[in-house]
Design an enzyme around this catalytic site. Structure first.
Site, PDB file in Angstrom:
ATOM      1  N   ASP A 332       0.873  -1.166   0.000  1.00 43.25           N
ATOM      2  CA  ASP A 332       0.000   0.000   0.000  1.00 43.25           C
ATOM      3  C   ASP A 332       0.916   1.223   0.000  1.00 43.25           C
ATOM      4  OD1 ASP A 332      -2.321   1.668   0.445  1.00 43.25           O
ATOM      5  OD2 ASP A 332      -1.661   1.826   2.529  1.00 43.25           O
ATOM      6  N   ASP A 526      -1.648  -0.949   6.011  1.00 39.66           N
ATOM      7  CA  ASP A 526      -1.898  -0.442   7.366  1.00 39.66           C
ATOM      8  C   ASP A 526      -3.307   0.078   7.591  1.00 39.66           C
ATOM      9  OD1 ASP A 526      -1.723   1.846   5.769  1.00 39.66           O
ATOM     10  OD2 ASP A 526      -0.970   3.063   7.434  1.00 39.66           O
ATOM     11  N   ASP A 530      -7.129  -2.003   3.640  1.00 35.29           N
ATOM     12  CA  ASP A 530      -6.137  -3.037   3.325  1.00 35.29           C
ATOM     13  C   ASP A 530      -6.496  -4.398   3.910  1.00 35.29           C
ATOM     14  OD1 ASP A 530      -4.541  -1.145   2.021  1.00 35.29           O
ATOM     15  OD2 ASP A 530      -3.529  -0.589   3.883  1.00 35.29           O
TER      16      ASP A 530
END
Length: 648
Positions: A332, A526, A530
């Site tokens: 990410d 995080d 996600d």
């Protein structure tokens, strides 16, 4: 009442304490009074309460003409237990401790696994806990609070500053900024006006809005993310445990060898029934799976304790096996590769003058980027000057009277009737190509400077990604941000491939596409958005600074907000898994070497293995496994010397 593995473990452990004391006292030639009866009673309770599920599983496997770890446990404990009763009645040495401690050691591993599963299952509850509990809905001409489950599609909903948006919808009135980080993962609050969509569970900023509900209940984005996490967790194929694979071959072989041993000695060689039985029992005792029960949990305990000191938390043994095959690491962007907080990166013009004016005006502003300018001013020890006639210009910026001159700070929409040099225009375009947000600072209808703001990569990101690429791994960035920003960050840190503009509920699908191409994927993230991707990936690695749901969904958690932890996580996971395989070898080698001796193959030259010596060999294999696991403390891990003390 059905007992959990954790409860069964503690029951077995407490009941096995007298046998542990006796084992420790043996070298001193001390015998506990009434030991045989104590061992019989405690072991019987252990067999009835704790070992019974293994026996049931073994019987079920037998009916399907197969064998697994439970078959090995059931066979070993049953033979040791029933032979010990026979030995006790005939005045021979007993092996109750073998039956008891095999159960204790195997349950230790099961208890660890159960605890990890319990932690993971709480993730869905935490997700749903993010929802607002009620909503201010228009009823009979006025807004009244109603429970969330009474909100319907088409309802008009009123949200005040600081409140949670209850459901998904479209704004009809008002202007505000929404903190969507808990759902989208993007740290910068998003400005919203009439016509824009809002996401349920996000937090309203400084404005009041009225919106029309478009999705409620199970149709909201948050509910869809919950559903994705649930499906990913339940559809993840269970990994076939190495011990089960070994057991499927080892158990039948041992049983056949034990039966053949008894038949040969009793029927063909002429040994007595007891002598033939002792040879057969020696074969099964030396094959008792005590060391196999230790092989995985001891390596896990040492490996996970070692990794925890480095800020890497490994949740379960399945992760270790999956890590060995990883060839792709997907990241990410916001909060993972980048800091997750916008900061000032460039100042064009006289830095002190530009920053002083910008900070003076932004001190009264509620715009999301104002904090970055004020933080930079504070870092450079620049104090804002008091201004008057402050005015916020919708969608453009702010304006105020600064030292009797009109000063302004904002976007390029402020450039109408403003004098700006060609040099400033060129620099602004250059900064924008670098995916930075440009704030124009003007004084008396003239642009005197620029402030560039960006969510910058963490200092460790480039180094970590280089290390991963050096190990032959492909690196991918998966983000909801736009292509230009994503590629700028990716180029800066060395990412191989970028997948940008991905909706939160599509991230898991992108992971699945990579897996369908044969890639073994680790995902690092995080945010709440996600969580499905973390659960879908072969290995989910969650940043410890992230949300609870992300942490719960990851198989590995990085306590420190440092991407070098990904390298350490992969290294320690591989070394721990390799140690488990080595432990399985040591757990079996003594059995394989000892079985022919136990079967009496060398009896004709005076070399036999009694049940007592078989038990000693079994114990020695356990010592070897424990020693092998402890050697993990000396394994070299890349970048370990750079690790700071983990966050408490």
């Amino acid at each position: 009442m059905k007992l959990s593995n954790i409860q069964r473990f503690w029951i077995s452990f407490v009941l096995a304490i007298p046998m542990l004391i006796q084992m420790l006292a043996m070298p001193f030639h001390w015998m506990m009074p009434g030991y045989n009866w104590i061992a019989l009673i405690t072991t019987t309770i252990i067999m009835a309460i704790s070992a019974l599920p293994y026996w049931k599983s073994a019987i079920a496997a037998f009916k399907k003409h197969s064998a697994n770890m439970n078959t090995l446990v059931a066979t070993g404990t049953a033979v040791a237990y029933f032979y010990s009763i026979f030995a006790m009645m005939t005045g021979r040495a007993v092996y109750f401790e073998s039956a008891a401690f095999v159960t204790v050691f195997v349950l230790l591993g099961d208890a660890m696994e159960e605890k990890m599963h319990n932690n993971a299952s709480s993730a869905l509850g935490k997700l749903m806990g993010l929802q607002a509990k009620d909503a201010e809905v228009l009823r009979d001409g006025k807004f009244v609070k109603v429970p969330l489950d009474q909100v319907q599609v088409g309802d008009l909903i009123h949200v005040k500053p600081g409140e949670k948006v209850p459901v998904d919808g479209k704004i009809l009135e008002g202007i505000t900024s929404l903190d969507e980080s808990m759902v989208t993962g993007e740290s910068i609050p998003v400005m919203k006006k009439a016509g824009d969509t809002v996401i349920g569970s996000t937090i309203n900023g400084n404005g009041t809005i009225t919106f029309k509900a478009t999705k409620v209940g199970t149709d909201t984005m948050l509910a869809q993310i919950v559903d994705l996490v649930k499906k990913a967790q339940t559809s993840h194929a269970p990994i076939q445990n190495l011990t089960d694979k070994i057991s499927n071959i080892f158990v039948p072989v041992v049983m056949i060898v034990a039966i053949i041993t008894f038949v040969v000695w009793y029927s063909f060689i002429g040994a007595t029934f007891v002598q033939a039985l002792l040879f057969a029992v020696s074969v099964i005792v030396i094959a008792c799976p005590c060391a196999l029960g230790l092989a995985t949990p001891t390596a896990l305990m040492v490996g996970t304790a070692r990794s925890a000191k480095m800020g890497v938390l490994i949740k379960n043994g399945e992760v270790l096996q999956e890590v060995s095959d990883i060839d792709t690491v997907v990241f990410d962007k916001t909060g993972t590769i980048t800091v997750g907080k916008p900061v000032v990166t460039d100042i064009v013009g006289d830095p002190t003058r530009v920053l002083t004016i910008a900070a003076s005006l932004e001190e009264s502003s509620e715009h999301p980027l104002a904090a970055a300018i004020l933080d930079e001013a504070q870092a450079k020890e620049i104090s804002p000057v008091k201004v008057d006639q402050f005015e916020a210009i919708e969608g453009k910026g702010v304006r105020a009277n600064y030292n009797n001159q009109i000063a302004f700070v904002g976007s390029n929409r402020l450039l109408v009737d403003v004098n700006i040099s060609q040099e400033m225009i060129t620099r602004a375009k250059q900064l924008q190509k670098e995916a930075k947000t440009v704030v124009y600072v003007g004084l008396d209808k003239k642009i005197i400077g620029l402030v560039a703001i960006q969510d910058v990569p963490k200092t460790s990101s480039k180094e970590a990604i280089t290390e991963l690429k050096n190990r032959g791994l492909m690196t991918v960035m998966l983000t909801g941000d736009n292509e230009r920003v994503a590629h700028a960050i990716a180029d800066e840190v060395g990412i191989d491939k970028v997948i940008a503009e991905v909706m939160p509920n599509d991230k898991a699908q992108q992971i699945k596409k990579l897996q369908d191409k044969g890639r073994k994927v680790a995902f690092v993230g995080d945010g709440i958005n996600d969580a499905p991707a973390l659960s879908t990936a072969d290995v989910g690695i969650a940043m410890g600074s992230g949300t609870d749901i992300a942490i719960d969904s990851g198989g590995i958690v990085l306590v420190q907000n440092d991407l070098r932890g990904v390298v350490r996580a992969l290294d320690i996971s591989k070394k721990t898994f390799n140690r488990i395989k080595l432990n399985l070898f040591w757990a079996l080698i003594y059995n394989v070497v000892g079985i022919p001796i136990a079967a009496g193959l060398f009896a004709f030259v005076g070399f036999t293995l009694s049940p007592e010596l078989a038990g000693l060999a079994m114990a020695f294999s356990s010592v070897s496994v424990v020693s092998s696991s402890l050697l993990l403390n000396n394994a070299k891990i890349a970048g370990e010397d750079t690790v700071q003390e983990p966050i408490k």
